[in-house]
Design a protein around this motif. Structure first.
Motif, mmCIF file in Angstrom:
data_model
loop_
_atom_site.group_PDB
_atom_site.id
_atom_site.type_symbol
_atom_site.label_atom_id
_atom_site.label_comp_id
_atom_site.label_asym_id
_atom_site.label_seq_id
_atom_site.Cartn_x
_atom_site.Cartn_y
_atom_site.Cartn_z
ATOM 1 N N GLY A 211 -5.340 0.017 4.227
ATOM 2 C CA GLY A 211 -5.352 1.468 4.328
ATOM 3 C C GLY A 211 -4.501 1.973 5.474
ATOM 4 O O GLY A 211 -4.295 1.284 6.474
ATOM 5 N N LYS B 217 -6.561 1.571 -7.238
ATOM 6 C CA LYS B 217 -7.398 0.981 -6.188
ATOM 7 C C LYS B 217 -7.865 -0.371 -6.691
ATOM 8 O O LYS B 217 -8.675 -0.482 -7.598
ATOM 9 N N TRP B 218 -7.273 -1.442 -6.090
ATOM 10 C CA TRP B 218 -7.601 -2.789 -6.550
ATOM 11 C C TRP B 218 -9.007 -3.172 -6.107
ATOM 12 O O TRP B 218 -9.534 -2.675 -5.115
ATOM 13 N N SER B 219 -9.612 -4.097 -6.864
ATOM 14 C CA SER B 219 -10.946 -4.577 -6.503
ATOM 15 C C SER B 219 -10.891 -5.401 -5.219
ATOM 16 O O SER B 219 -11.868 -5.490 -4.488
ATOM 17 N N SER C 152 -7.411 -6.892 -2.512
ATOM 18 C CA SER C 152 -6.322 -6.327 -1.733
ATOM 19 C C SER C 152 -5.064 -6.143 -2.572
ATOM 20 O O SER C 152 -4.956 -6.624 -3.698
ATOM 21 N N ASN C 153 -4.090 -5.422 -1.990
ATOM 22 C CA ASN C 153 -2.800 -5.243 -2.658
ATOM 23 C C ASN C 153 -2.085 -6.578 -2.840
ATOM 24 O O ASN C 153 -1.480 -6.840 -3.887
ATOM 25 N N ARG D 6 -2.182 6.173 -1.983
ATOM 26 C CA ARG D 6 -2.247 5.935 -3.429
ATOM 27 C C ARG D 6 -2.164 7.220 -4.220
ATOM 28 O O ARG D 6 -1.719 7.232 -5.367
ATOM 29 N N SER E 17 -7.707 8.213 0.064
ATOM 30 C CA SER E 17 -6.951 7.921 -1.154
ATOM 31 C C SER E 17 -5.450 7.913 -0.900
ATOM 32 O O SER E 17 -4.689 7.454 -1.744
ATOM 33 N N GLU F 174 0.825 -1.208 0.000
ATOM 34 C CA GLU F 174 0.000 0.000 0.000
ATOM 35 C C GLU F 174 0.856 1.253 0.000
ATOM 36 O O GLU F 174 0.511 2.267 -0.616
ATOM 37 N N ASP G 30 -7.509 -5.041 5.187
ATOM 38 C CA ASP G 30 -7.589 -3.619 4.832
ATOM 39 C C ASP G 30 -6.206 -3.017 4.971
ATOM 40 O O ASP G 30 -5.696 -2.854 6.068
#
Length: 869
Positions: free
Chosen positions: A796, A814-816, A818-819, A807, A804, A722, A794
């Protein structure tokens, strides 16, 4: 001449001073002073002719404006004021000089000289700060030409009155090296020059300052006259004459057409070109118009109304001053129609519309302030008010450091809780720059206006902006949050460069709904070395629910004031102490957040959590690292600490200038940031893409070395990605019973042609699908050796606010999911190629005893060349 009007030599003042026989002067004296004035006027005319070049768009400021002031001064003086020849000479010379410095020609060194002034440096610094906040920047030392063009008019206007004081004695160098003066006669220049300069300067002073600075008359110039010069009278004539000159002589219609002024300047031209020469009726100045103001000119009419109201205040203030002296007073003491749009419209006429003072207004100002400056903006967190008080104190100390060139770590903020019977006061005191009475009763109470970003700050403290003053406060609303704590507030303040007798107390006895009381006070409790002390009577006991020190409804216990202050301001660049029972307790000092132990920093940031030598784990304390770029600029000090739950209360903080703002997720420690909202409940870290990625990659390496919990490694991998870092040898995926790192995963898929992956994390009991008891599932479930699991996590870093980030700086999409899921898919494609097949299927993912457990998973299959056809 640009304007057309009565010749100044035909005005009453001119004739009465220089032509009409007088009992106190000879004709030779009159002729001498008249000739000397005309000589100065010839030179001043050339000087003011440059104003239109350097301040394009302004109404007329050439010699026709200066000549017209003889007329406007005569209109209010005729038959009421006696002006002798020496006074007329001084008044006339002051008139000539009062606006003459509004051009670069007033500075022998031109633009280069102006650029050395404090006003220039302040203006550049202020514009640079505004540009930075809008995402732009420029070189302060060498600003581009378009910036210079914006700054020159502003600086010349700001300096012109002050500079006017020097012009009477200032020399310009001629081509042959000789010196040239506005006042050629050296005797007159030396004797009257300082007074002429002061009176010219005084048109920008307050009336009170005129009385203080010019109260003593200037005696007679020996061998030239027996007449003294009444400096207050002349200063009043100048300021009133200048204020009244608003008619069409200042704004010729043809000149407006060829100069085409814009913005507010255009409105000034629009109303002044309509006004007739004012005249006197009884004790009132009357303005009239030839051409009425149409609907399209309504904005210009309202500007005229506001301007004439200002003239009215000037006349009234001057009248009070002159009345109090017991000498001569002017004929006019007000403007007819001022204060009433309907009455003014009878003489300053409109057509097709009627001016009604029906502008948008706030009828209940205290309620708006209470709502927007209190809980409606900040929520019900009482610690916000403490944060805002500390912020104001820190700004004041930073200002004093810059203004008095003190050390970067100088200054102290003290916070205490004082008991008076059953009453408890919160006290926040600083030894900062302090507030004058004008600031205490002006900008401090001006809701929505930040003093440090206002022109008044440059007037109160010249050079402060240029010295690099960057206030934390930006919105001018923070002080009002104090009323969240209680309605009774006392503000004691004294400027650090003024005496004890200038100390003032501003007291609020009923919140914002009642007018505060201002009173002089010297000695304690005003800070002895200057600064500000704010006392708030707490409406709720600090240890009770909702009180300042009450943690939350779960722990039901208070924290100490020192712990709270440290949490609110964990890395402020000002030392903070608290008043405790046994004396003073240090809380934090500048830069110590980079020096104290990892555990102490975490304790400071989250004093409500249970911390011990084993909490956080020893491994975590080995992970804490500064976030810095290649130039060693520090953006934070933190470590990755992934949480299993998105609602977890754990995490570090984003701080804005040392004050906590936004909560971090999956990261413990401090990230330096900037505010995105007035409430500072939304913030964005300042770390650059490169610095953040370098830190995240370093975290991955340290976690591999010190964290044996492989699941935690996998959760950390999500956060590393992330932040734009490389996960290195971190475990990131579970295949069967084994956690794998990148090389291990790549080796395994190279030897495989199919892989089934759950991207929703490890499997939980499902009562609709599983024919086993929930307890059996929890205790006995084993995942199949052919099933891989990517944790649902998550990644984040910020809670709420600017979700945001990071990123927005790393550029990652923003992946659908996870990273790590995206990273896993990328590795599969890298090994098997883009032609692989991907399907969603129901598969047996494990067993509980002998019962199969089925779930929907993603199945990837390697495809040989030609297999698709």
């Amino acid at each position: 001449m640009t304007g057309i009007g009565p010749d100044f030599r035909q005005t009453w003042l001119w004739r009465q001073a220089f032509q009409t026989p007088r009992s106190d002067s000879t004709t030779e004296e009159q002729e001498f002073f008249r000739t000397q004035y005309l000589s100065i006027r010839e030179r001043a005319a050339q000087l003011v002719s440059r104003i239109a070049v350097d301040l394009p768009g302004m109404t007329v400021h050439d010699v026709s404006h200066l000549d017209a002031l003889w007329d406007t001064a005569s209109s209010v003086a005729e038959g009421a004021v006696n002006v002798n020849p020496a006074e007329a000479f001084v008044l006339g010379a002051s008139i000539l000089l009062h606006d003459s410095a509004m051009s670069l020609a007033a500075y022998p060194g031109g633009l280069a000289e102006v650029r050395t002034t404090i006003a220039w440096k302040d203006a550049v610094a202020r514009l640079a700060l505004a540009s930075e906040e809008s995402g732009e920047s420029f070189d302060i030392e060498n600003p581009p030409s378009e910036i210079v063009q914006r700054i020159v008019p502003d600086v010349l206007r700001r300096l012109h009155a002050e500079r006017a004081e020097e012009l009477a004695e200032q020399a310009w160098l001629a081509a042959d090296g000789s010196q040239v003066y506005l006042i050629e006669d050296s005797e007159l220049r030396r004797f009257y020059g300082p007074t002429i300069g002061q009176i010219a300067h005084s048109h920008w002073w307050s009336v009170q300052k005129v009385e203080q600075e010019l109260s003593e008359d200037l005696g007679a110039l020996a061998n030239r006259t027996l007449n003294r010069v009444d400096r207050v009278k002349l200063a009043c004539l100048l300021r009133v004459a200048d204020a009244l000159h608003l008619d069409s002589r200042r704004a010729p219609r043809f000149l407006r057409a060829i100069t085409n002024p814009a913005g507010i300047s255009a409105l000034h031209w629009a109303f002044q070109e309509r006004l007739a020469r004012p005249h006197i009726e009884l004790d009132a100045v009357v303005f009239t118009t030839g051409q009425p103001f149409g609907r399209e000119d309504a904005e210009a009419w309202w500007l005229a109304y506001d301007t004439l109201n200002a003239v009215d205040r000037e006349l009234r203030d001057v009248d009070l001053l002159l009345q109090g002296r017991g000498r001569e007073v002017l004929k006019a003491r007000r403007v007819k129609g001022a204060g009433s749009p309907e009455i003014l419209a009878r003489s300053v006429q409109t057509r097709g519309w009627r001016p009604v003072d029906a502008r948008l207004q706030v009828s209940d100002v205290p309620r708006i302030v209470e709502n927007l400056g209190g809980s409606k903006l900040y929520g019900n967190d009482p610690t916000v008010a403490l944060r805002e008080l500390i912020q104001n104190a820190a700004d004041a100390i930073q200002a004093r450091r810059k203004y008095q060139k003190r050390a970067a770590d100088w200054g102290l903020i003290t916070v205490g809780l004082l008991s008076e019977g059953d009453k408890i006061w919160l006290v926040v005191e600083d030894n900062g720059i302090g507030m004058s009475e004008q600031v205490l009763t002006g900008p401090l109470l001006d809701f929505g206006t930040s003093f440090w970003r206002s022109p008044q700050a440059m007037e109160e403290f010249p050079g402060l902006m240029a010295a690099g003053m960057h206030a934390i406060g930006r919105f001018g609303i923070g002080f009002f949050s104090v009323f969240m704590l209680g309605p009774v507030v006392r503000v004691y303040s004294r400027r650090c460069d003024k005496g004890q007798e200038t100390g003032r107390l501003l007291e609020f006895r009923g919140g914002t709904s009642t007018r505060p009381i201002l009173s002089p006070i010297s000695g304690q409790p005003v800070p002895i070395d200057g600064g500000t002390r704010v006392e708030v009577l707490l409406k709720r006991h600090p240890h009770e629910a909702g009180g300042l020190l009450y943690i939350n409804s779960y722990t039901k216990r208070p924290m100490s004031l020192s712990a709270l202050v440290g949490a609110v301001a964990p890395n402020l660049d000002v030392a903070i102490t608290t008043v405790v029972q046994n004396g003073i307790q240090p809380v934090a000092r500048p830069g110590d957040w980079l020096e104290i132990s990892d555990l102490d920093l975490i304790r400071r940031l989250n004093p409500t959590a249970e911390h011990s030598e084993s909490n956080p784990p020893r491994a975590d304390r080995a992970l804490m690292q500064p976030i810095m770029d290649e130039n060693n600029q520090i953006f934070g000090r933190a470590f990755i600490s992934p949480s299993r739950y998105s609602y977890s209360a754990d995490g570090g903080w984003v701080t804005i200038s040392g004050l906590r703002a936004g909560r971090l997720h999956n990261v413990e420690g401090v990230l330096l940031g900037e505010a995105l909202t007035a409430a500072r409940d939304s913030s964005q870290p300042l770390a650059t893409k490169e610095a953040l990625a370098r830190w995240a990659s370093q975290q991955a390496q340290l976690i591999v070395e010190s964290v044996k919990d492989e699941e935690r490694q996998a959760r950390s991998a999500e956060v590393v990605l992330e932040c734009g870092g490389e996960i290195g040898n971190l475990k990131f995926i579970k295949w069967g019973a084994d956690w794998l790192n990148t090389s291990e995963f790549v080796d395994r898929i190279r030897s495989s042609t199919e892989i089934a992956i759950s991207f929703d994390g490890e499997f939980d009991y499902d009562e609709e699908l599983d024919d086993v008891h929930p307890k059996e599932f929890r205790e006995e479930f084993t995942v199949g050796d052919d099933i891989a699991v990517v944790l649902k996590h998550d990644g984040g870093v910020l809670r709420g606010g600017n979700v945001s980030w990071p990123r927005s700086i790393t550029g990652q999409p923003k992946w659908s999911d996870s990273n790590v899921a995206a990273y896993t898919r990328g590795l599969i494609r890298e090994v098997w190629g883009e032609t692989l097949l991907e399907d969603e299927e129901d598969r047996i993912v494990g067993k509980v005893h002998h019962s199969d457990i089925t779930r929907r998973v993603i199945v990837f299959r390697a495809v040989e060349k030609g297999e698709l056809f």
